[in-house]
Write an enzyme that holds these catalytic residues in place. Structure first.
Site, mmCIF file in Angstrom:
data_model
loop_
_atom_site.group_PDB
_atom_site.id
_atom_site.type_symbol
_atom_site.label_atom_id
_atom_site.label_comp_id
_atom_site.label_asym_id
_atom_site.label_seq_id
_atom_site.Cartn_x
_atom_site.Cartn_y
_atom_site.Cartn_z
ATOM 1 C CB THR A 13 -4.273 -8.618 -11.272
ATOM 2 O OG1 THR A 13 -2.958 -8.327 -10.665
ATOM 3 C CG2 THR A 13 -4.340 -8.908 -12.844
ATOM 4 N N GLY A 14 -6.181 -9.031 -8.594
ATOM 5 C CA GLY A 14 -6.158 -9.271 -7.030
ATOM 6 C C GLY A 14 -6.960 -8.078 -6.540
ATOM 7 N N GLY A 18 -8.167 -4.439 -0.470
ATOM 8 C CA GLY A 18 -6.929 -3.934 -0.018
ATOM 9 C C GLY A 18 -6.537 -2.915 -0.854
ATOM 10 C CB ILE A 19 -2.871 -2.362 -2.392
ATOM 11 C CG1 ILE A 19 -2.237 -2.022 -0.973
ATOM 12 C CG2 ILE A 19 -2.267 -1.463 -3.405
ATOM 13 C CD1 ILE A 19 -0.788 -2.332 -0.793
ATOM 14 N N GLY A 20 -5.346 -3.311 -4.230
ATOM 15 C CA GLY A 20 -5.945 -3.470 -5.361
ATOM 16 C C GLY A 20 -7.148 -2.779 -5.585
ATOM 17 C CE1 TYR A 154 4.551 -10.146 -0.258
ATOM 18 C CE2 TYR A 154 6.357 -9.094 1.117
ATOM 19 C CZ TYR A 154 5.196 -8.946 0.406
ATOM 20 O OH TYR A 154 4.527 -7.867 0.018
#
Length: 264
Positions: A13-14, A18-20, A154
């Site tokens: 997901t997402g 970036g990291i995804g 967060y």
């Protein structure tokens, strides 16, 4: 070590950046069929193109859905009813003074960072359990252990993910399904680069200098002494998703550059 995921289907997901995106790329290179999600069709298409360039012989699929919502999770489940690997990577962050974080902002942080992963895991874990094999990961953060004063909501949401991960690992004990949380540290993603660029402009320094200042001022305990690359985070995620990681479950796997002041 040779990791072979050629008979596995993975959802990340997402994953439009970036990291995804790095995790999706790493899983694909290990042979998995990869399904990614995104809210914007243009960004989703661009991410799929990047994945195909990185691993041209692999299979990819994009699902347009906002999995931060219950309706979006249902859309993804309808489009991809089963999976062998689930990477709950979707997340947001925001720098806010604690006294200015209202209820709506707390709620949004938990809907995106926590409940999205809970909803999807609740569904996909059942199929994994029935088949006797599966991998679920929650992308947490070193901020779960070092709650940052500048974004308490967060940090708390990422700490909650570790609780969910450990609890679900217990629920799935002995089933062949592992559940772990991954704790990255500061990582040079597109969003972070934009954030650092704005800070650099405000302070009259270069982005490179701002990265070093950020580590020095905000993460002084870092042993890495730099931002990680998304691929460095993805490497651990790919291993944790592999058959070789069969004895690793219920763990908080740190890839945060030694920021956390603990040997445990």
């Amino acid at each position: 070590m040779f990791i072979d995921l050629s008979d596995k289907t993975a959802i990340v997901t997402g994953a439009t950046g970036g990291i995804g995106l790095a995790i999706a790329k790493g899983l694909a290179r290990a042979g998995a069929t990869v399904v990614i999600t995104g809210r914007d069709q243009e960004r989703l298409d661009a991410a799929l193109a990047r994945l195909r360039d990185a691993a041209p012989a692999r299979k990819f699929r994009g699902v347009l859905a906002d999995v931060a919502t219950a309706a979006g999770c249902k859309q993804l489940i309808a489009a991809q009813p089963q999976a062998d690997i689930l990477i709950n990577n979707l997340g947001i962050y925001a720098v806010r003074d604690f006294f200015e974080i209202d209820d709506d902002q707390w709620e949004e942080m938990f809907q995106v960072n926590v409940l999205s992963g809970i909803r999807l895991s609740r569904h996909y874990a059942q199929g994994m359990r029935e088949r006797g094999w599966g991998r679920i990961q929650f992308i947490s953060s070193e901020s779960a252990l070092n709650i940052p004063a500048e974004m308490v909501h967060y940090g708390v949401s990422k700490a909650a993910l570790q609780g969910v991960s450990r609890g679900l690992a217990k629920v799935l004990a002995g089933t062949g399904v592992t559940v772990n949380s991954i704790l990255p540290g500061p990582t040079r993603t597109e969003g972070v680069a934009t954030f650092l660029a704005s800070m650099a402009e405000a302070r009259g320094v270069s982005t490179t200098e701002m990265e070093a200042l950020f580590i020095k001022e905000n993460r002084p305990s870092s042993l890495l002494q730099r931002f990680a690359d998304p691929d460095e985070i993805a490497n651990l995620c790919v291993y944790a998703a592999s058959p070789q990681a069969s004895a690793t479950t219920g763990a908080a796997l740190r890839v945060e550059g030694g920021i956390v002041e603990s040997i445990a």
